[in-house]
Design a protein around this motif. Structure first.
Motif, PDB file in Angstrom:
ATOM      1  N   THR A 104      -7.587  20.021 -22.865  1.00 20.66           N
ATOM      2  CA  THR A 104      -8.996  19.674 -22.738  1.00 20.66           C
ATOM      3  C   THR A 104      -9.823  20.942 -22.563  1.00 20.66           C
ATOM      4  N   PHE A 105     -11.123  20.792 -22.726  1.00 20.75           N
ATOM      5  CA  PHE A 105     -12.018  21.927 -22.523  1.00 20.75           C
ATOM      6  C   PHE A 105     -11.911  22.432 -21.074  1.00 20.75           C
ATOM      7  N   GLY A 106     -11.791  21.509 -20.148  1.00 19.25           N
ATOM      8  CA  GLY A 106     -11.637  21.893 -18.736  1.00 19.25           C
ATOM      9  C   GLY A 106     -10.368  22.704 -18.504  1.00 19.25           C
ATOM     10  N   GLN A 107      -9.279  22.302 -19.136  1.00 20.76           N
ATOM     11  CA  GLN A 107      -8.033  23.053 -19.016  1.00 20.76           C
ATOM     12  C   GLN A 107      -8.187  24.443 -19.640  1.00 20.76           C
ATOM     13  N   PHE A 108      -8.889  24.506 -20.776  1.00 17.13           N
ATOM     14  CA  PHE A 108      -9.135  25.781 -21.436  1.00 17.13           C
ATOM     15  C   PHE A 108      -9.930  26.717 -20.520  1.00 17.13           C
ATOM     16  N   ILE A 109     -10.994  26.204 -19.921  1.00 17.83           N
ATOM     17  CA  ILE A 109     -11.819  27.000 -19.002  1.00 17.83           C
ATOM     18  C   ILE A 109     -10.983  27.495 -17.837  1.00 17.83           C
ATOM     19  N   LEU A 110     -10.174  26.631 -17.271  1.00 26.16           N
ATOM     20  CA  LEU A 110      -9.313  27.014 -16.149  1.00 26.16           C
ATOM     21  C   LEU A 110      -8.358  28.128 -16.537  1.00 26.16           C
ATOM     22  N   GLU A 111      -7.711  27.991 -17.696  1.00 26.73           N
ATOM     23  CA  GLU A 111      -6.783  29.015 -18.163  1.00 26.73           C
ATOM     24  C   GLU A 111      -7.515  30.314 -18.466  1.00 26.73           C
ATOM     25  N   ALA A 112      -8.643  30.223 -19.169  1.00 23.43           N
ATOM     26  CA  ALA A 112      -9.393  31.427 -19.541  1.00 23.43           C
ATOM     27  C   ALA A 112      -9.908  32.155 -18.308  1.00 23.43           C
ATOM     28  N   SER A 113     -10.308  31.422 -17.294  1.00 26.55           N
ATOM     29  CA  SER A 113     -10.839  32.063 -16.085  1.00 26.55           C
ATOM     30  C   SER A 113      -9.765  32.782 -15.293  1.00 26.55           C
ATOM     31  N   SER A 114      -8.506  32.446 -15.527  1.00 29.51           N
ATOM     32  CA  SER A 114      -7.421  33.118 -14.811  1.00 29.51           C
ATOM     33  C   SER A 114      -7.220  34.545 -15.286  1.00 29.51           C
ATOM     34  N   TYR A 140      -9.567  36.776 -15.447  1.00 32.07           N
ATOM     35  CA  TYR A 140     -10.571  37.640 -14.819  1.00 32.07           C
ATOM     36  C   TYR A 140     -10.353  37.637 -13.310  1.00 32.07           C
TER      37      TYR A 140
END
Length: 165
Positions: free
Chosen positions: A152-162, A164
């Motif tokens: 999901t987009f939420g999972q993508f955001i969570l992974e991408a934020s890791s 930084y």
């Protein structure tokens, strides 16, 4: 080496102390972003590394240096885009040229002495850490090991934020 860079004799190395010990092939210091990436990998959430963690990092750097030397065919002390493509291919990454170029540009450096972007040793290490982390992150969603994943987009955001601090 550890004792020489442990300036305050604390038995631990801060990022600042570690940066004093590491040099590129052209005798420039490692970028702070590379030091931060390496510390994140070995410091286990701490702001310093102990001797045992330093040994792990030192061995990793030796492996990176060996790989760098193999890929740096022209022995220039930095990696060209063509050499980078060879590295990706040997490492099992099958990416299109646009993706390869984007990754290369993310970590490459330009100088007036060089005609185009190149990867210095520190940038090379940072790139390897990045590729390792992003591969591990993607693998969580590639449950069938097909190099395809659904999230999901939420999972993508969570992974991408890791990626930084």
């Amino acid at each position: 080496i550890f004792n020489n860079v442990d300036k305050n004799h604390s038995g631990k190395l801060s990022a600042r102390e570690l940066s004093g010990a590491l040099m590129n092939f052209d005798n420039t210091k490692f970028r702070s972003s590379t030091i931060t990436s390496m510390m994140r990998v070995v410091a286990e959430g701490n702001d310093s590394i102990n001797f045992k963690q330093f040994v792990v990092l030192f061995r990793y750097l030796a492996q990176c240096r060996e790989l760098f030397s193999v890929v740096d065919k022209d022995k220039s002390g930095d990696i060209s885009f063509g050499e980078f493509q060879v590295l990706l291919n040997r490492s099992g990454y099958k990416l299109n040229i646009k993706t390869e170029a984007a990754i290369f540009e993310k970590f490459g450096t330009e100088s007036s002495a060089l005609p185009s972007s190149r990867l210095k040793f520190d940038s090379f290490i940072e790139c390897l850490i990045y590729l390792s982390r992003i591969t591990k992150s993607f693998s969580k969603y590639d449950v069938e090991k097909t190099k395809n994943a659904t999230f999901t987009f939420g999972q993508f955001i969570l992974e991408a934020s890791s990626f930084y601090p």
